[in-house]
Design a protein around this motif. Structure first.
Motif, PDB file in Angstrom:
ATOM      1  N   UNK A 420       0.841  -1.189   0.000  1.00 36.16           N
ATOM      2  CA  UNK A 420       0.000   0.000   0.000  1.00 36.16           C
ATOM      3  C   UNK A 420       0.886   1.252   0.000  1.00 36.16           C
ATOM      4  N   UNK A 421       0.603   2.191  -0.883  1.00 35.90           N
ATOM      5  CA  UNK A 421       1.452   3.376  -1.050  1.00 35.90           C
ATOM      6  C   UNK A 421       0.901   4.635  -0.395  1.00 35.90           C
ATOM      7  N   UNK A 422      -0.199   4.527   0.313  1.00 37.55           N
ATOM      8  CA  UNK A 422      -0.819   5.736   0.857  1.00 37.55           C
ATOM      9  C   UNK A 422       0.071   6.445   1.875  1.00 37.55           C
ATOM     10  N   UNK A 423       1.021   5.722   2.479  1.00 31.65           N
ATOM     11  CA  UNK A 423       1.934   6.347   3.426  1.00 31.65           C
ATOM     12  C   UNK A 423       2.797   7.426   2.803  1.00 31.65           C
ATOM     13  N   UNK A 424       2.970   7.390   1.492  1.00 31.31           N
ATOM     14  CA  UNK A 424       3.797   8.404   0.825  1.00 31.31           C
ATOM     15  C   UNK A 424       3.160   9.796   0.899  1.00 31.31           C
ATOM     16  N   UNK A 425       1.838   9.849   0.939  1.00 27.16           N
ATOM     17  CA  UNK A 425       1.182  11.150   1.028  1.00 27.16           C
ATOM     18  C   UNK A 425       1.349  11.783   2.422  1.00 27.16           C
ATOM     19  N   UNK A 426       1.771  10.979   3.384  1.00 34.73           N
ATOM     20  CA  UNK A 426       1.985  11.476   4.740  1.00 34.73           C
ATOM     21  C   UNK A 426       3.432  11.890   4.992  1.00 34.73           C
ATOM     22  N   UNK A 427       4.333  11.595   4.046  1.00 36.91           N
ATOM     23  CA  UNK A 427       5.741  11.955   4.219  1.00 36.91           C
ATOM     24  C   UNK A 427       5.905  13.470   4.109  1.00 36.91           C
ATOM     25  N   UNK A 428       6.614  14.042   5.074  1.00 36.93           N
ATOM     26  CA  UNK A 428       6.903  15.479   5.057  1.00 36.93           C
ATOM     27  C   UNK A 428       8.119  15.733   4.172  1.00 36.93           C
TER      28      UNK A 428
END
Length: 587
Positions: A420-428
């Motif tokens: 799942x790649x959704x964590x990339x949108x949370x990267x600062x």
């Protein structure tokens, strides 16, 4: 063949030269302190268990005659010696022993020393038996050397004469016991050994020949490497018949649809900034389907994912038809034609302007056409058609293509998503524009390997040791992009490179310049590269990666793909699909 010849040469030179190089003493090559008695002083003798072991083979040429005779005179008993027996294993040991001893030989003396010394020729020989045994020993030595050379006829003659001499000698211990033909056989054997001496023992000529062979082999290897590079690059540019067939059949069926059936659902999600948006630019239907399928199958909330797919005019119908027939579950997808972007023209885009120039057309289509495969390998990769396609350069215009989005994840079509790649949108991204995995673990992935630092425009503005990064999975902050005018920076460097003096064609070098000091490094587990060229990637590294990338020539849809990496890609293709099976696309 070249290796066998070299072994023969080294063995002979070692047997010949070592005594001179080490002791400087005159050596009789026909005597051994262990096995050969003083034939000149003993009338009734026999050879006992004569075989050339490694130690005896060395002493055959190393032990001085005087030492041998002195030891023999001290003996009180004469051992009975049996006839010579051919021992192939012993011959191999002799050859290997000569090769090992050759490592310590001074090559300067190889062309000067000869085991055929006149003092041996002048010694009194009161027995034909002794002469025949002497000749048998030398014939055996030459047969060892001849086996590794191309003097096959000479080798056969030596072996034949050797067998005849063994049969003639039998149990004979005196001349009277020899057959009448012994004298003639001695004469013939002597002539054959003289011929062997001339043909087998010319170290200088053999050295020159071996050097010529090595040089020729090196040239052939270099030529074959160039041909291999050319052919692999050519294969990377081609479209497999199955994929071409798939695109054509889908295109035909798409334009047979009524206009109302050509629309995708959920079009309201295309500009919703709260969803997860992906940009995918591709002209390969099958590759694009793998990217979308793998992303959705590993997504925790598929309904929140939106795919913006841009292709060219030729594949527009096929791409639409495929995803109309195979919708990505609850996700949203939209397909656009790059030719419909009217703002993307030569007056605005430097690349398009350069591609229309006479110089660029000359470079791509006329200049330096190779006459051979090896000659065409040097510049072929820079003449890949993808560099002529605006699909490849569209990544520098993301805010213009998607003006209402804040962030977008760019994906190449030669990747597979495994998590799942959704964590990339949370990267600062810490105020940076580009989030990417760095590739400078090795020195050849730093700036100086992509850019021309002999040019002052490059040398004065960039660090040659700066870390490179990878296209293929990039998180772009489009708001920061607009603030920093990233597209304008790209245009500046692209205009300066009109004559290709700053970098060769491609998108990574201008990307390194455009996003210099504006790239945030992502954890390496997000993006593992090299499956299109590196056969030594650890299995654990691949399995733990969120995205694996087949960058390189060995794309997974090509026959030249590495078989051990291909299953990661093929698992997302339904080979029982009507179109796939109809175009004979197989695993």
């Amino acid at each position: 063949m070249a290796g066998a010849r070299a072994m023969a040469f080294v063995a002979l030179c070692a047997l010949a030269a070592f005594p001179v190089a080490v002791t400087g003493a005159q050596v009789d090559p026909l005597y051994s302190s262990k096995q050969v008695l003083d034939w000149s002083s003993q009338a009734n003798i026999k050879l006992q268990n004569f075989s050339l072991t490694e130690e005896d083979g060395l002493q055959l040429l190393v032990r001085p005659e005087e030492v041998t005779h002195r030891k023999l005179r001290e003996r009180t008993r004469i051992k009975k010696i049996e006839p010579v027996q051919q021992d192939d294993e012993a011959l191999v040991k002799l050859e290997n022993a000569g090769i090992e001893r050759s490592k310590a030989v001074d090559s300067a003396v190889l062309g000067k020393y000869s085991i055929w010394r006149r003092e041996n020729e002048n010694e009194k020989a009161d027995s034909k038996v002794r002469l025949m045994r002497d000749q048998m020993i030398m014939a055996r030595i030459y047969s060892v050397l001849a086996k590794s050379r191309d003097k096959l006829d000479l080798h056969q003659d030596l072996l034949s004469r050797l067998k005849e001499s063994q049969r003639s000698l039998g149990e004979a211990t005196a001349d009277a016991e020899l057959p009448k033909s012994a004298s003639e056989r001695v004469k013939v054997m002597g002539q054959l050994l003289a011929k062997a001496r001339d043909q087998l023992y010319d170290c200088k000529a053999i050295t020159q020949r071996l050097r010529a062979m090595l040089q020729s082999a090196d040239e052939q290897v270099r030529s074959l490497k160039k041909q291999s590079t050319f052919l692999s690059q050519l294969a990377a540019k081609t479209i497999p018949n199955g994929i071409h067939c798939l695109s054509m059949r889908l295109t035909i069926d798409y334009y047979l649809l009524s206009p109302e059936k050509r629309k995708f659902p959920k079009s309201e999600n295309l500009e919703n900034p709260d969803l997860y948006h992906y940009a995918l630019f591709s002209d390969n239907v099958l590759a694009a389907s793998v990217v979308v399928n793998s992303t959705i199958m590993n997504a925790k909330e598929p309904e929140k994912h939106v795919f913006h797919l841009v292709t060219d005019k030729l594949n527009f119908g096929a791409m639409n038809m495929w995803f109309l027939l195979n919708p990505p579950g609850d996700a949203t997808i939209h397909v656009e034609n790059v030719d419909d972007f009217k703002w993307l023209n030569s007056s605005y885009c430097p690349v398009l302007k350069q591609l229309e120039s006479v110089a660029m057309k000359e470079y791509y289509f006329k200049a330096d056409r190779p006459k051979t495969l090896s000659a065409g390998s040097s510049n072929l990769k820079y003449r890949n058609p993808k560099y002529l396609s605006m699909l490849n350069h569209l990544r520098f215009y993301l805010p213009q293509v998607y003006p209402k989005l804040n962030k977008i994840l760019f994906l190449d079509d030669d990747i597979v998503v495994q998590k799942d790649l959704t964590g990339l949108w949370e990267v600062d991204l810490n105020g940076n524009v580009n989030g990417a995995v760095e590739t400078c673990g090795e020195s050849f992935h730093r700036f100086d390997k992509y850019l021309n630092f002999s040019n002052p425009n490059i040398a004065q503005n960039f660090d040659p040791n700066a870390c490179g990064w990878a296209y293929g999975m990039n998180m772009f902050d489009l708001e920061e992009w607009k603030k920093k005018d990233i597209t304008g920076i790209y245009h500046k460097w692209q205009n300066m490179n009109e004559n290709r003096l700053l970098w060769k064609l491609g998108t990574l070098p201008p990307g390194l310049l455009t996003f210099y000091k504006l790239t945030h490094p992502l954890d390496k587990s997000w993006h593992v590269l090299g499956l299109g060229y590196n056969p030594s990637i650890e299995r654990s590294e691949i399995d733990n990666a969120a995205v694996i990338h087949y960058n390189g020539n060995m794309k997974p849809w090509l026959e030249i793909a590495m078989s051990k990496y291909r299953p990661y890609w093929t698992k997302y293709i339904n080979y029982e699909h009507t179109y796939v099976r109809g175009c004979k696309i197989s695993q």
